[in-house]
Design an enzyme around this catalytic site. Structure first.
Site, PDB file in Angstrom:
ATOM      1  N   SER A 130       0.819  -1.214   0.000  1.00 35.42           N
ATOM      2  CA  SER A 130       0.000   0.000   0.000  1.00 35.42           C
ATOM      3  C   SER A 130       0.846   1.254   0.000  1.00 35.42           C
ATOM      4  CB  SER A 130      -0.915   0.032   1.221  1.00 35.42           C
ATOM      5  OG  SER A 130      -1.630   1.257   1.217  1.00 35.42           O
ATOM      6  N   LYS A 184      -4.581  -6.837   3.518  1.00 38.74           N
ATOM      7  CA  LYS A 184      -4.571  -5.710   2.564  1.00 38.74           C
ATOM      8  C   LYS A 184      -5.986  -5.395   2.096  1.00 38.74           C
ATOM      9  CE  LYS A 184      -3.029  -2.491  -0.236  1.00 38.74           C
ATOM     10  NZ  LYS A 184      -3.909  -2.297  -1.320  1.00 38.74           N
ATOM     11  N   HIS A 187      -7.561  -3.485   4.788  1.00 35.74           N
ATOM     12  CA  HIS A 187      -6.967  -2.132   4.694  1.00 35.74           C
ATOM     13  C   HIS A 187      -7.751  -1.310   3.667  1.00 35.74           C
ATOM     14  CE1 HIS A 187      -4.451   0.717   2.466  1.00 35.74           C
ATOM     15  NE2 HIS A 187      -3.789   0.944   3.590  1.00 35.74           N
ATOM     16  N   ASN A 188      -7.981  -1.896   2.512  1.00 39.81           N
ATOM     17  CA  ASN A 188      -8.680  -1.152   1.456  1.00 39.81           C
ATOM     18  C   ASN A 188     -10.132  -0.873   1.831  1.00 39.81           C
ATOM     19  OD1 ASN A 188      -6.281  -1.482   0.106  1.00 39.81           O
ATOM     20  ND2 ASN A 188      -7.263  -1.830  -1.857  1.00 39.81           N
ATOM     21  N   GLU A 191      -9.947   1.991   3.888  1.00 42.11           N
ATOM     22  CA  GLU A 191      -9.634   3.110   2.967  1.00 42.11           C
ATOM     23  C   GLU A 191     -10.918   3.641   2.314  1.00 42.11           C
ATOM     24  OE1 GLU A 191      -6.334   2.269   0.105  1.00 42.11           O
ATOM     25  OE2 GLU A 191      -7.841   2.654  -1.428  1.00 42.11           O
TER      26      GLU A 191
HETATM   27  C1  6PG Z   1      -3.178   1.306  -1.678  1.00 40.28           C
HETATM   28  C2  6PG Z   1      -4.421   1.389  -2.516  1.00 40.28           C
HETATM   29  C3  6PG Z   1      -4.215   0.742  -3.856  1.00 40.28           C
HETATM   30  C4  6PG Z   1      -5.240   1.140  -4.900  1.00 40.28           C
HETATM   31  C5  6PG Z   1      -6.614   0.648  -4.616  1.00 40.28           C
HETATM   32  C6  6PG Z   1      -7.661   1.395  -5.403  1.00 40.28           C
HETATM   33  O1  6PG Z   1      -3.292   0.790  -0.586  1.00 40.28           O
HETATM   34  O2  6PG Z   1      -2.130   1.751  -2.126  1.00 40.28           O
HETATM   35  O3  6PG Z   1      -5.471   0.752  -1.873  1.00 40.28           O
HETATM   36  O4  6PG Z   1      -4.112  -0.620  -3.669  1.00 40.28           O
HETATM   37  O5  6PG Z   1      -5.254   2.537  -5.029  1.00 40.28           O
HETATM   38  O6  6PG Z   1      -6.679  -0.692  -4.999  1.00 40.28           O
HETATM   39  O7  6PG Z   1      -8.824   0.692  -5.246  1.00 40.28           O
HETATM   40  P1  6PG Z   1     -10.163   1.053  -5.980  1.00 40.28           P
HETATM   41  O8  6PG Z   1      -9.847   1.136  -7.455  1.00 40.28           O
HETATM   42  O9  6PG Z   1     -11.043  -0.097  -5.669  1.00 40.28           O
HETATM   43  O10 6PG Z   1     -10.595   2.349  -5.406  1.00 40.28           O
END
Ligand code: 6PG
Length: 471
Positions: A130, A184, A187-188, A191
Site C-alpha cells: 500500500s 490488505k 486495509h482497502n 480506505e
Molecule cells: C493502496 C491502494 C491501492 C489502490 C486501490 C484502489 O493501498 O495503495 O489501496 O491498492 O489505489 O486498490 O482501489 P479502488 O480502485 O477499488 O478504489
C-alpha cells in the site's frame, strides 16, 4: 563470460512496479525488471540510469540474471494475468525460488496459488503493498503472508524498502496462506470508508455550511495537524485547492462524481457478511460508489425532488465546523474499529493467527490509511490481550463518548438539508447499535418464528422455543 546477478526481480513495470524497483535499487540491492510492454522496460532503464537497476525484455533473460533462490515480485493487474505470468515463469524456475504477488489479489486466489505452487516446490508470498505510486517509490507499507521461509529470505529487502515510523519498518510477516492479501483487502475496506467519510464532510461543509473550496482545503489542512492527521486528510486538503487549467476554477468542481472501484472494498463487505462481522460504514462506502455510478438516473431524480430547506440551520459557521470535525473524528475511529474487528474474527475463523497490534504498527506509515490514530489503535491492541472491537477500549471510549453528539448534530443538519451522509450516518448507527443493550431484534426473531418456525431464544430460560403465533 559471467554476468552480474541481481538480488530482486520485478515482473510488471507499470508505475507501481517501476517505482518499487527503483526503491529497491536506492537501498543498495541489485534490481531487475521485465514487462511485456517494451516502453515500460525502456522507462525503467531511463529512470534508473546510473543506478544498479536494469530492465530486460524477455522472461528468460530475466530469470537467468537473478541470484538463487530467485526473489520475483509480480505487480501486475489482479486476476487471470497473475496465473498467466506464474505459468510462464514455472518452467524457468528452480526449486525453492520465491514468487511474491504484490497486487490486490483476492484471498481465495491467493490460497489456490499458494497450494498449487507448493506442489511445484515454489515458495509463494501473497503480499499487500500500500501507498500508491509515491509510496512504492519512497516506502510503502507491506503485508506479506504465505511461506514463512520465503519471508525470511526476502525480509532484508522488504524491511529496507518499506516506510519507517520511529525507525520501525512498516512490514511484518502477517501469517500463513492468504493472510497478507486478506489484511490488505481489509486495509482497502477501511480506505473506502475513510475516503467516503471525508467526501461527506466536504459535502456538508460546502452545501450546508456554504464554505468555499479554499476554506474547506484550509480547514482540512488545519485538521490534518490535529487528531485527524492522516494521509487521506492531507491529500483531500490538496485536492480542494487544486486549480483547474481548463476552467480557471477549482479542479474538484470539474471532476465527474462517479467513483470507480476495483473490488477490494466489495470483497471486504462480502467476507464480513460470510463471517457475520458487520462493517456498515465500509458497506455504505461501497454502496455510495455504486450509487455514484448511476449518474444519469441521479440527475433525473434530482429534478424530480429538488433540494428543500425546511429549517434555518441553527449551527452557525463555526459551530458547524467544530461539529463536522468531531463527527469526522468519531467516524474515523468507528471505521477503523470495523476493519480491526473483522480482522480479529477472521484471525480465528480463517486460522490466520493475526497480530493486530503488529498490523496497526505497519499501517502507521507508508500506506493509504496511515494516520495518527493508528498509534492509538496499536496501543489499544497492545494493552488488551484478545481485544476484538476497540470502541470500548480505554484508548477510544472517552473520545467516542465526547464526539458522538456532534456526529448526531451534523447528521440532523444534513438530513434536513438533504445532503446524503451515508457513511457518517452508518458510523453513528453502528456505534449506537453496539452500545444498545437491548435492540428491537426480538421482533425480528418473533417474525422469523412466525412465518418460518425458525424458533427463538428467551431471556429467562435456556433452549430454543417455537410459538404457534396468532393462535
Ligand atoms: C493502496 C491502494 C491501492 C489502490 C486501490 C484502489 O493501498 O495503495 O489501496 O491498492 O489505489 O486498490 O482501489 P479502488 O480502485 O477499488 O478504489
Amino acid at each position: 563470460m559471467t554476468h552480474q546477478l541481481y538480488d530482486f526481480g520485478m515482473i510488471g513495470l507499470g508505475v507501481m512496479g517501476r517505482n518499487f524497483l527503483l526503491n529497491v535499487a536506492d537501498d543498495g540491492f541489485a534490481a531487475l525488471g521485465t514487462d511485456i510492454n517494451e516502453d515500460s522496460v525502456k522507462a525503467l532503464n531511463t529512470e534508473g540510469d546510473g543506478m544498479n537497476v536494469k530492465g530486460v525484455n524477455t522472461q528468460k533473460e530475466f530469470v537467468s540474471l537473478l541470484s538463487k533462490p530467485r526473489k520475483i515480485m509480480l505487480l501486475v493487474p489482479a486476476g487471470k494475468i497473475v496465473d498467466k505470468v506464474i505459468e510462464g515463469l514455472l518452467p524457468l524456475l528452480d526449486d525453492d525460488d520465491i514468487i511474491i504477488d504484490g497486487g490486490n489479489s483476492h484471498y481465495d486466489d491467493t490460497n489456490r496459488r499458494y497450494e498449487y505452487l507448493k506442489t511445484k516446490n515454489i515458495r509463494f508470498l501473497g503480499t499487500g503493498v500500500s501507498g500508491g505510486a509515491e509510496g512504492a517509490r519512497r516506502g510503502p507499507s507491506i503485508m506479506p503472508g504465505g511461506d514463512k521461509s520465503a519471508w525470511e529470505a526476502v525480509k532484508p529487502v522488504l524491511e529496507t524498502v518499506s516506510a519507517k515510523v520511529n525507525n520501525e519498518p512498516c512490514v511484518t510477516y502477517i501469517g500463513e496462506s492468504s493472510s497478507g492479501h486478506y489484511v490488505k483487502m481489509v486495509h482497502n475496506g477501511i480506505e473506502y470508508g475513510l475516503m467516503q467519510l471525508i467526501a461527506e464532510a466536504y459535502d456538508v461543509l460546502k452545501r450546508v455550511g456554504g464554505l468555499s473550496n479554499k476554506d474547506i482545503g484550509d480547514l482540512f489542512d488545519q485538521w490534518n495537524k490535529g487528531r485527524l492527521s492522516s494521509f487521506l486528510m492531507e491529500i483531500s486538503a490538496d485536492i480542494m485547492k487544486q486549480p483547474d487549467d481548463k476552467t480557471n476554477g477549482d479542479l474538484i468542481d470539474a471532476i465527474l462524481d462517479k467513483a470507480k472501484q476495483k473490488g477490494t472494498g466489495k470483497w471486504t463487505s462480502q467476507t464480513s457478511m460470510d463471517l457475520g462481522v458487520p462493517v456498515p460504514t465500509i458497506d455504505s462506502a461501497v454502496a455510495m460508489r455504486g450509487i455514484s455510478s448511476f449518474k444519469s438516473y441521479r440527475s433525473q431524480l434530482a429534478s424530480t425532488f429538488p433540494e428543500t430547506h425546511p429549517n434555518e440551520i441553527n449551527a452557525n459557521g463555526k459551530g458547524l465546523i467544530e461539529a463536522v470535525e468531531k463527527a469526522l473524528y468519531f467516524s474515523f475511529i468507528v471505521c477503523y474499529a470495523q476493519g480491526m474487528h473483522l480482522l480479529a474474527e477472521a484471525s480465528e475463523e480463517l486460522s490466520y493467527d493475526l497480530d493486530l497490534e503488529g498490523i496497526a504498527r505497519i499501517w502507521r506509515g507508508g500506506c493509504i490509511i496511515r494516520a495518527e490514530l493508528l498509534e492509538q489503535i496499536r496501543k489499544a491492541y497492545s494493552a488488551e490481550e484478545g481485544l476484538k472491537n476497540m470502541m470500548g477500549s480505554a484508548q477510544f471510549a472517552g473520545s467516542l463518548a465526547t464526539t458522538r453528539n456532534s456526529a448526531a448534530e451534523v447528521l440532523r443538519l444534513s438530513m434536513e438539508r438533504g445532503v446524503s451522509t451515508m457513511c457518517l450516518s452508518s458510523a453513528l448507527q453502528y456505534f449506537d447499535a453496539f452500545r444498545t443493550a437491548r435492540l428491537p431484534l426480538n421482533m425480528v426473531q418473533g417474525q422469523r418464528d412466525y412465518f418460518g418456525s425458525h424458533t427463538y431464544e428467551r431471556i429467562d430460560a435456556e433452549g430454543t422455543f417455537h410459538t404457534e403465533w396468532g393462535k
